[in-house]
Design an enzyme around this catalytic site. Structure first.
Site, PDB file in Angstrom:
ATOM      1  N   ARG A   1      42.473 -22.996   8.683  1.00  0.00           N
ATOM      2  CA  ARG A   1      40.893 -24.465   9.149  1.00  0.00           C
ATOM      3  C   ARG A   1      40.600 -25.112   7.605  1.00  0.00           C
ATOM      4  O   ARG A   1      40.821 -26.075   7.826  1.00  0.00           O
ATOM      5  CB  ARG A   1      39.658 -23.641   9.297  1.00  0.00           C
ATOM      6  N   ILE A   2      39.649 -24.090   6.490  1.00  0.00           N
ATOM      7  CA  ILE A   2      39.594 -25.024   5.381  1.00  0.00           C
ATOM      8  C   ILE A   2      40.956 -25.876   4.751  1.00  0.00           C
ATOM      9  O   ILE A   2      40.552 -27.180   4.347  1.00  0.00           O
ATOM     10  CB  ILE A   2      39.081 -24.000   4.178  1.00  0.00           C
TER      11      ILE A   2
ATOM     12  N   SER B   1      38.984 -19.280  -2.350  1.00  0.00           N
ATOM     13  CA  SER B   1      39.292 -18.300  -1.019  1.00  0.00           C
ATOM     14  C   SER B   1      38.647 -16.409  -1.916  1.00  0.00           C
ATOM     15  O   SER B   1      37.788 -15.736  -1.258  1.00  0.00           O
ATOM     16  CB  SER B   1      41.023 -17.886  -0.813  1.00  0.00           C
ATOM     17  N   ARG B   2      39.888 -15.793  -2.036  1.00  0.00           N
ATOM     18  CA  ARG B   2      39.166 -14.384  -2.795  1.00  0.00           C
ATOM     19  C   ARG B   2      39.679 -14.137  -3.855  1.00  0.00           C
ATOM     20  O   ARG B   2      40.727 -14.989  -4.390  1.00  0.00           O
ATOM     21  CB  ARG B   2      39.418 -13.839  -1.846  1.00  0.00           C
TER      22      ARG B   2
ATOM     23  N   GLU C   1      32.928  -9.387  -8.370  1.00  0.00           N
ATOM     24  CA  GLU C   1      32.138 -10.119  -8.481  1.00  0.00           C
ATOM     25  C   GLU C   1      30.266  -9.971  -8.957  1.00  0.00           C
ATOM     26  O   GLU C   1      30.274  -8.383  -7.826  1.00  0.00           O
ATOM     27  CB  GLU C   1      31.919 -10.794  -7.065  1.00  0.00           C
TER      28      GLU C   1
ATOM     29  N   HIS D   1      30.815 -17.978  -6.511  1.00  0.00           N
ATOM     30  CA  HIS D   1      31.285 -17.766  -5.053  1.00  0.00           C
ATOM     31  C   HIS D   1      30.099 -18.921  -4.280  1.00  0.00           C
ATOM     32  O   HIS D   1      29.507 -18.284  -3.657  1.00  0.00           O
ATOM     33  CB  HIS D   1      31.478 -16.486  -4.452  1.00  0.00           C
TER      34      HIS D   1
HETATM   35  C1  DGY Z   1      33.415 -16.456   3.358  1.00  0.00           C
HETATM   36  O1  DGY Z   1      32.369 -16.523   4.389  1.00  0.00           O
HETATM   37  O2  DGY Z   1      33.886 -15.770   3.398  1.00  0.00           O
HETATM   38  C2  DGY Z   1      32.705 -17.024   2.122  1.00  0.00           C
HETATM   39  O3  DGY Z   1      33.326 -16.587   0.838  1.00  0.00           O
HETATM   40  C3  DGY Z   1      30.898 -16.932   1.909  1.00  0.00           C
HETATM   41  O4  DGY Z   1      31.127 -18.267   2.634  1.00  0.00           O
END
Ligand code: DGY
Length: 327
Positions: A157-158, A237-238, A267, A286
């Site tokens: 989606r993103i 993302s991560r 983090e 984040h």
């Molecule tokens: C998520 O929702 O996974 C984001 O990293 C925080 O919005």
């Protein structure tokens, strides 16, 4: 008797009140201090529902003590903080909050892309530190966004929302994903590439793939060397998907032009982290989904997932719906 649940951080009052109508709530009352492991361990054996954030590690050892737990509602779309396999084994449902943060996170991703390409943070510091003496031809000259090639790794989606923004800048959109998305390709004129082709061809490499054991260190030394020296890496993302030691070296040695990061393997990122010494690295804490409207929506959706399930119905967003199947 209302089911007992634990909420691991302060959430908006009206959403808390909505949960309290049907649940007996214990709340970790802080805004900026995560719940301690000790408290989590103490509480977990007595609750049927857990409403948590990505800052809590819900691992096998913790779940082993969760004798009554039936649902973990994560207030995030990502759920790499939860051992889903261990939860599934114990018939604990895991839910998340997809959809509501898509556009907000895509906005921040694009903002990072623009900040890094046009050296905005560096330029702002330059001005504030009194270094602006005159206009000069190549002063703080960056990279063009308009017409450049955007490579998206992970077309969910993103990814799609970022691609839509890129069409307004007449960018060429290429992507890599586990499966091809033909309808998306046709709609946005995007083209599929292998992972290595994408790295070589992109002016901007945007990491939007979920964090899984397979995507750990997906971008390391070898991958950074494949990128153009003028290219920019964005990760919203991560952490852990990009190897930060390798990225530091690539940025320091100008093997790539810049990086924009909203996520880190650890983090909060230490203010002493070497990446923060580099002018070509923009780092944010984040905040991809951090608008008031979106964070409220995420909090509400996490509450709806939790309450719906505890009332005996299927929640809107299940990560491991197999636990709902009757044996
Ligand atoms: C998520 O929702 O996974 C984001 O990293 C925080 O919005």
């Amino acid at each position: 008797m209302k089911p007992k649940i634990l909420i691991t951080r302060r959430i908006p009052e009206d959403i808390l009140a909505m949960i309290q109508e049907t649940c007996e709530v214990k709340l970790w009352p802080e805004d900026d201090v995560p719940i301690s492991r000790d408290v989590l361990e103490r509480e977990i054996s007595d609750i049927e529902g857990l409403y948590c954030l990505l800052t809590e590690s819900i691992d096998d050892a913790l779940l082993a003590q969760a004798k009554k737990l039936r649902i973990i509602s994560n207030m995030a779309v990502g759920y790499n903080n939860i051992n889903v396999e261990a939860a599934t084994k114990r018939k604990i449902l895991v839910t998340n909050t997809p959809g509501v943060l898509t556009e907000t996170t895509a906005d921040l991703t694009f903002a990072l892309l623009m900040m890094t390409a046009r050296r905005m943070e560096e330029a702002s510091q330059f001005l504030r530190q009194g270094q602006w003496k005159t206009w000069s031809p190549m002063l703080l000259a960056g990279q063009d966004i308009y017409g450049a090639t955007l490579g998206i790794i992970g077309m969910g989606r993103i990814g799609e929302a970022v691609a839509r923004r890129a069409t307004g800048f007449d960018m060429k959109i290429i992507y890599h994903n586990r499966t091809r998305k033909i309808e998306f390709e046709e709609r946005l004129g995007a083209q599929y590439r292998t992972f290595n082709e994408l790295l070589k061809e992109s002016d901007f490499v945007c990491v939007l793939t979920p964090s899984t054991p397979e995507t750990q260190n997906l971008i390391g030394k070898k991958e950074l060397e494949r990128m153009k020296p003028s290219s920019i890496l964005i990760n919203t993302s991560r952490g852990g998907i990009v190897n930060e030691d390798d990225l530091y070296e690539a940025l320091r040695d100008q093997k790539i032009y810049a990086a924009g990061l909203d996520v880190f393997s650890e983090e909060p990122l230490s203010p002493q982290h070497p990446l923060l010494t580099l002018p070509n690295c923009v780092a944010l804490p984040h905040i991809g989904s951090a608008t008031v409207k979106t964070r409220r929506e995420m909090a509400r959706l996490a509450a709806v997932n939790l309450v719906t399930f505890l009332q005996g119905k299927k929640p809107p967003h299940c990560v491991n719906p197999s636990v709902l199947e009757k044996e």
